[in-house]
Design a protein around this motif. Structure first.
Motif, PDB file in Angstrom:
ATOM      1  N   VAL A 155      10.709  -2.722   3.347  1.00  0.00           N
ATOM      2  CA  VAL A 155       9.386  -3.336   2.344  1.00  0.00           C
ATOM      3  C   VAL A 155       9.620  -2.462   0.683  1.00  0.00           C
ATOM      4  O   VAL A 155       9.508  -2.132  -0.602  1.00  0.00           O
ATOM      5  N   GLY A 181       2.569  -3.307   2.814  1.00  0.00           N
ATOM      6  CA  GLY A 181       3.741  -2.582   2.020  1.00  0.00           C
ATOM      7  C   GLY A 181       3.459  -2.330   0.848  1.00  0.00           C
ATOM      8  O   GLY A 181       4.844  -2.089   0.466  1.00  0.00           O
ATOM      9  N   ASN A 202      -2.293   5.789   4.276  1.00  0.00           N
ATOM     10  CA  ASN A 202      -2.169   4.029   4.303  1.00  0.00           C
ATOM     11  C   ASN A 202      -2.944   3.086   4.742  1.00  0.00           C
ATOM     12  O   ASN A 202      -3.195   2.158   3.840  1.00  0.00           O
ATOM     13  N   LEU A 235       5.431   5.653   5.961  1.00  0.00           N
ATOM     14  CA  LEU A 235       4.621   4.362   6.605  1.00  0.00           C
ATOM     15  C   LEU A 235       5.508   4.547   8.150  1.00  0.00           C
ATOM     16  O   LEU A 235       6.638   4.489   8.532  1.00  0.00           O
ATOM     17  N   GLU A 274       7.723  -0.782   9.712  1.00  0.00           N
ATOM     18  CA  GLU A 274       8.056  -2.219   9.778  1.00  0.00           C
ATOM     19  C   GLU A 274       8.044  -2.035   8.369  1.00  0.00           C
ATOM     20  O   GLU A 274       8.484  -3.082   7.377  1.00  0.00           O
ATOM     21  N   LYS A 275       7.477  -1.090   7.453  1.00  0.00           N
ATOM     22  CA  LYS A 275       6.666  -0.800   6.400  1.00  0.00           C
ATOM     23  C   LYS A 275       8.206  -0.219   5.232  1.00  0.00           C
ATOM     24  O   LYS A 275       7.834  -0.157   4.188  1.00  0.00           O
TER      25      LYS A 275
END
Ligand code: BGC
Length: 891
Positions: free
Chosen positions: A680, A654, A646, A673, A676-677
C-alpha cells in the motif's frame, strides 16, 4: 596451467596501516594492517597469512622479525589484522611485510616492505610551550605571526622529526624550506578537547652548523571567523599559537630537542590578514627574504608571547591531510565592467587562485570569488553571507610575482580581478584545488551524458566539502560539519573515495560534541547550540555503521559504542510514549516551500522513524560486538518504537500521515510497516510521484533513500523516471542549467525566478548528491552484504532501465577492485564482472530463465568458478569467486 597457477599467489599489494600508506606519527597502540591478496585466478582465496614486523628493513630482508612475527595464521582475514606484538613505544618505527597462502596452501612471495612510525604517546614528551606573537586584541583579523628559532647541530644527525601543532593553523619551515605539503594543518577538531598534531621527517632538511626552524601562523577555525555565535569569531581562543619540537637523533643514540620556547623570535610579516571566510591580504613589500633560513638578522623581532596550555589532549592526526589535489586553468575571461576582469574556471571548485602578475610596487590587486554571475555578467556574491571571500595582493614590484594565499579557501567558479596594472590574460590565474586527500576509489559512467555530468557534480561536491571535516558548503560564512548532510551523503562518499580514515577522525569530533544528556550536536566540531535533531544527530550512529559496512571496520563500532548507546537512551528518555517530539529541521529543503524547514512531512514522524531505525542499528552493532543482551534490548526497543510509529502515523488502511513521498520512503526503507501495509505504501509513494508527473518532492531526508527504496520494492522503473527527469524539481534540472556541483536547493536557480533566497543558497552542497549510492549500487549494480561487510561478499545486481544502453561501475574496496559493466547489445544483456581475490560475489541477472544465460560462452552450470545457479524472486542468480567473468543474457 599458467605460470601463476603453478606458482600460487603473487606478493600481496596495497599494504595499509590504519587505512594509510606508511603513516608517520601514529598513536593507535594496536594498529591494524590490511593488504590486497594478489591472485588473478578465479576463486582465489587466502587460507593463511604471515606478518613480520621488524625494527629495520634489513632485518626483514633476512625474513626475520625482531618486533613481531604473527607466524602462519590460518585465516582468510586480510583486512584490519591487528598488530599483536610487544607494546609499541613513542617514535618507534616498525617495518613490515606480509605473505599469503592460497586455497592449495601455496605461499606467495613476500610483499614489499612498508612501515609505520609511532608519534608521541605520552603528553609529557612534549617539551615546548605554546608560543605566538604578542598581538593586540582586536575586533578584526590581525597580521599573521612569523616565528623563528636558530640553533646549531654539531654532529651528524641520523634521524630528525618535527612534531608540530598549533591552535590556529601553521606552516612550518626548516632552513627556508616548507616542511611537507599539507594545508590547513594541524586540522580542525574541538580544540578544547583534542588538538591534532603532525609528525614530519625533516632529516634531509638539516645540516651541521646553524639551522633555522620557522613557522607562520593563521587564525583558522581556532580564532578566525567561524559560525555566528560570539561575534562570529574566536570560538576557541583569541590568538594563534604554535607548539612544536624537533627531535634530532644523533649517531650515539642521543636525542637533541629543539622546542618552542621563549628563545624563539616573533614578528609580523607580509600576511596582514588571513581568514577562512574572508580571505587573505598580503603586502609583498613587507616580505622578509630569508626569514626562515640561517643568517637572517632577527634582532628587530620580538620575544614570543607564551600561551597557557588548555588541557586538551594532543592526538596524532589520523586522516589524510588537506593538500593541493589539482590545478585548473580558466576557460574564459570577460570584462563586464571596465577594469574588472572575470575568469571562469569552468568548474565550481574549492581552493584558491594562484596569481601571476608584474607591475609597480604598491599596486593592489583584489581577487573576489563567486559561484555564479549576475545576468549582466558581474559577480554574484549575494549568496555569501558572512564571507568576504576576497584576497588582496600588494605588489613588491621587482619583476614577475607569484602569489597564492595560504590560510583561506574559497568555493568559486568565477574570480574577479581588479587593480591589475595591465590587462590580465588566461595565464594570470590558476585554480588550485584543495581537499582532504582521500584516495579516489569509485568510478561510475553510463550512456547518458547528463547522468554522467550528475556523477561528476556529486564527486566535485564531495571534493569541495571534504576539507578536514564533511561540511555543508564551502563558500558562505558557514562551512560547518553539519551532521544531517554527512549522514545523507556518507554512503555515496564511500563509493567515490576511501573516506574511512576521514570519518574515523570526524567521528571523534562527533563524540566530542555530544552533550552530557546524550544528544548529538547539529554540527561537529560543535560550534552551535542545536542538538538532538532527527536525521542530524542520528549521524552519530549511521556514520559509524556505514564505515563498518563499507570497510569492515568493527573497531569504529566499539570505539563509539557507549556514545551511540547514550544517544539512543536520550531519545528514549525524551520521547512521549516512544514518539519523538515535533521538532527539528524536518525534511529540510523539500521543493516549493515558503521556508526551508517547513516541509509537509511531520517532524515527529521523521524523528520516530529515525529512532526506530537507529535502535535497530544499535541492536546489530551490539550483536557484532558480542553484547548479546544489549542486542536484544535494542531490538525490542526498536520493535516498540515501530509500534508507536504505526499507532501514531499510519492509518489502518496504510496511509502514512502527511501523505508525502518522504513519509512513505522512511516507513518502507526503515522497515517500519507490517508486511501487509508495504505494498500500500509503495502504491501511495508511486502515485504521488506520478501525480507530480514523475517529479521528486523530497528534501534532504527523503532524498537520501528515495531511489534505493523504489528499487528495493521493485520500482526501479520509477527511480529511473526520477533520475532522467530534466524539469524542475529533479537531479538533472541543475545539470541542464550548467551546474558542475550539486546545489543546496532544488530551485537554487530557476528560469522563472532566477536565484533563490541569497541568505541560504549554496551551489555546492552534497546532500542531494546522495543519489550517487543508487547509481553505483543499482544502475551499475555494485552492492555490499551487511553480513559480510567491507565487500567480502559482494552483491552484483545491475538493473538496466531509463533508456540507458550501458553502465559501468568500479570500486577499489579493502579487498581490491570490484567492477560491474553492462551493455545492451543486439538483443543481449552483456555483463562483465570483476571480483577481487579473497572475496566472492552473488550475481543477480535481469532474467528469470537461466537457459538464457552464459558465462564466457558456457551455460552457467558448466562455467568455471560459477556455482549455485538458481532462480530467486524471478531473477537468475549464481555465486562466483574472485576473478573476471563475462555473462551474456539473451533477451
Ligand atoms: C546548512 C545545511 C544544514 C542545515 C540544517 C544549513 O544552514 O547549510 O546543509 O543541514 O543548515 O538546518
Amino acid at each position: 596451467m599458467s605460470t601463476q597457477e603453478a606458482a600460487g599467489p603473487l606478493a600481496p599489494q596495497r599494504l595499509r596501516c590504519e587505512y594509510l600508506s606508511n603513516p608517520l606519527g601514529l598513536d593507535e597502540r594496536w594498529p591494524r594492517l590490511s593488504w590486497w591478496v594478489n591472485d588473478a585466478r578465479r576463486g582465489a582465496v587466502q587460507s593463511a597469512y604471515r606478518v613480520l614486523v621488524a625494527s629495520s628493513a634489513a632485518v626483514l630482508d633476512d625474513d626475520d622479525a625482531d618486533v613481531w612475527d604473527s607466524g602462519k595464521v590460518t585465516s582468510d582475514r586480510c583486512i584490519h589484522v591487528a598488530y599483536e606484538g610487544p607494546a609499541l613505544e613513542s617514535r618507534q618505527r616498525c617495518f613490515w611485510k606480509v605473505c599469503t597462502w592460497d586455497g592449495e596452501d601455496r605461499r606467495s612471495p613476500w610483499s614489499d616492505v612498508q612501515w609505520w612510525e609511532m608519534g608521541l604517546l605520552d603528553e609529557k614528551e612534549w617539551a615546548g610551550s605554546w608560543i605566538g606573537l604578542a598581538r593586540a586584541e582586536s575586533d578584526d583579523s590581525q597580521p599573521c605571526p612569523f616565528l623563528r628559532r636558530s640553533f646549531r647541530i654539531e654532529g651528524p644527525i641520523v634521524r630528525a622529526r618535527a612534531y608540530v601543532t598549533a591552535r590556529g593553523l601553521y606552516e612550518l619551515y626548516v632552513n627556508g624550506q616548507r616542511v611537507g605539503s599539507d594545508s590547513f594543518t594541524p586540522g580542525w577538531t574541538d580544540y578544547d578537547r583534542r588538538i591534532p598534531y603532525q609528525a614530519y621527517d625533516v632529516t634531509d632538511l638539516l645540516r651541521e652548523g646553524e639551522n633555522v626552524v620557522g613557522a607562520i601562523l593563521g587564525d583558522g577555525w581556532y580564532c578566525g571567523y567561524l559560525a555566528w555565535g560570539k561575534g562570529g569569531r574566536q570560538v576557541w581562543g583569541t590568538q594563534p599559537s604554535l607548539l612544536m619540537q624537533l627531535a634530532l637523533d644523533t649517531r650515539d643514540g642521543a636525542t637533541q630537542i629543539v622546542a618552542t620556547d621563549e628563545e624563539w623570535r616573533a614578528s609580523s610579516g607580509p600576511v596582514l590578514k588571513s581568514d577562512i571566510y574572508n580571505g587573505e591580504t598580503y603586502d609583498a613589500r613587507l616580505e622578509m627574504p630569508g626569514w626562515a633560513g640561517p643568517g637572517f638578522d632577527d634582532s628587530g623581532w620580538d620575544t614570543p608571547r607564551v600561551f597557557e596550555p588548555t588541557g586538551a589532549a594532543l592526538v596524532a592526526k589520523r586522516s589524510e591531510a588537506v593538500q593541493v589535489i589539482d590545478e585548473i586553468k580558466p576557460v574564459k575571461m570577460t570584462e563586464p565592467v571596465a577594469g574588472a576582469s572575470i575568469f571562469n574556471m569552468g568548474q565550481n571548485m574549492v581552493g584558491r587562485v594562484r596569481l601571476k602578475v608584474e607591475g609597480p610596487a604598491g599596486t593592489r590587486i583584489t581577487m573576489r570569488h563567486a559561484e555564479m554571475l549576475n545576468p549582466d555578467g558581474t559577480l554574484y556574491t549575494a549568496n555569501l553571507p558572512r564571507a568576504k571571500a576576497t584576497d588582496e595582493y600588494v605588489l613588491k614590484g621587482d619583476g614577475p610575482e607569484v602569489y597564492e594565499p595560504r590560510f583561506t579557501f574559497h568555493g568559486f567558479q568565477y574570480v574577479e580581478l581588479t587593480g591589475c596594472p595591465r590587462t590580465p590574460d588566461l595565464g594570470t590565474v590558476t585554480g588550485v584545488v584543495l581537499h582532504s586527500n582521500t584516495p579516489p576509489t569509485g568510478e561510475f559512467e553510463c550512456s547518458d551524458p547528463l547522468v554522467n555530468q550528475l556523477q561528476h557534480n556529486i564527486v566535485w561536491g564531495q571534493k569541495g566539502n571534504f576539507l578536514e571535516v564533511p561540511t555543508d558548503c564551502p563558500q558562505r560564512g558557514e562551512r560547518l560539519g553539519w551532521m544531517g548532510d554527512a549522514q545523507a551523503f556518507v554512503r555515496t562518499a564511500c563509493f567515490n573515495m576511501n573516506v574511512a580514515a576521514f570519518f574515523t577522525k570526524w567521528l571523534d569530533d562527533v563524540e566530542d560534541g555530544q552533550a552530557e544528556d546524550g544528544a548529538f550536536p547539529d554540527v561537529a566540531p560543535n560550534v552551535l547550540p542545536g542538538k538532538g535533531v532527527a536525521g542530524w544527530a542520528d549521524a552519530g550512529v549511521i556514520c559509524p555503521w556505514t564505515i563498518y559496512l563499507c570497510y569492515g571496520d568493527t573497531r569504529i563500532l566499539g570505539r563509539h559504542y557507549d556514545s551511540m548507546a547514550r544517544w539512543i537512551e536520550y531519545m528514549r528518555a525524551t520521547s512521549n510514549s516512544l514518539t519523538r517530539p515535533d521538532f527539528g529541521y524536518g525534511d529540510w529543503l523539500a521543493p516549493g516551500l515558503v521556508s526551508a524547514g517547513d516541509a509537509p512531512t511531520p517532524k515527529d514522524l521523521i524523528g520516530t522513524a529515525y529512532f526506530a531505525y537507529c535502535a535497530g542499528l544499535m541492536s546489530s552493532i551490539a550483536r557484532i560486538l558480542g553484547k548479546t543482551e544489549d542486542a536484544e534490548g535494542f531490538a525490542s526497543l526498536s520493535e516498540d518504537v515501530k509500534g508507536a510509529f504505526n499507532r501514531e502515523f499510519v492509518t489502518p488502511a496504510g496511509r502514512v500521515v502527511g501523505h508525502t513521498q518522504t513519509g512513505y520512503v522512511l516507513a518502507l526503507a526503515f522497515d517500519l510497516l507490517p508486511d501487509e501495509k508495504r505494498p500500500v505504501a509503495v502504491r501511495h509513494l508511486v502515485s504521488d510521484i506520478e501525480r507530480r508527473e514523475w517529479h521528486i518532492a523530497t528534501g534532504f531526508i527523503g532524498g537520501i533513500l528515495l531511489a534505493p527504496t523504489l528499487s528495493r520494492f521493485g520500482r526501479t522503473d520509477v527511480a529511473y523516471k526520477l533520475l532522467t527527469q530534466e524539469t524542475y524539481p529533479s537531479w538533472l534540472y541543475p545539470v541542464k542549467h550548467g551546474a558542475t556541483t550539486i546545489w543546496e536547493r532544488w530551485d537554487g536557480w530557476t528560469e522563472e525566478r532566477g536565484f533563490q533566497d541569497p541568505g541560504m543558497n549554496s551551489f555546492n552542497h552534497y546532500a542531494y548528491g546522495a543519489v550517487g549510492q543508487w547509481l553505483y549500487a543499482t544502475v551499475a549494480g555494485i552492492d555490499l552484504d551487511p553480513d559480510e561487510p567491507g565487500y567480502k561478499h559482494i552483491v552484483i545486481r545491475p538493473e538496466p532501465g531509463g533508456g540507458l544502453t550501458h553502465a559501468r561501475g568500479e570500486l577499489l574496496t579493502m579487498y581490491g577492485r570490484v567492477a560491474s559493466a553492462w551493455k545492451l547489445e543486439e538483443g543481449q544483456f552483456v555483463l562483465d564482472v570483476a571480483v577481487p581475490a579473497n572475496a566472492r560475489a552473488t550475481v543477480i541477472l535481469p532474467t528469470s530463465d537461466s537457459g538464457n544465460v552464459t558465462e564466457s560462452g558456457r551455460p552457467l552450470e558448466e562455467a568455471e568458478g560459477v556455482s549455485g545457479a538458481r532462480v530467486e524472486d524471478g531473477s537468475v542468480c549464481c555465486h562466483i569467486g574472485s576473478g573476471e567473468y563475462a555473462f551474456v543474457v539473451r533477451q
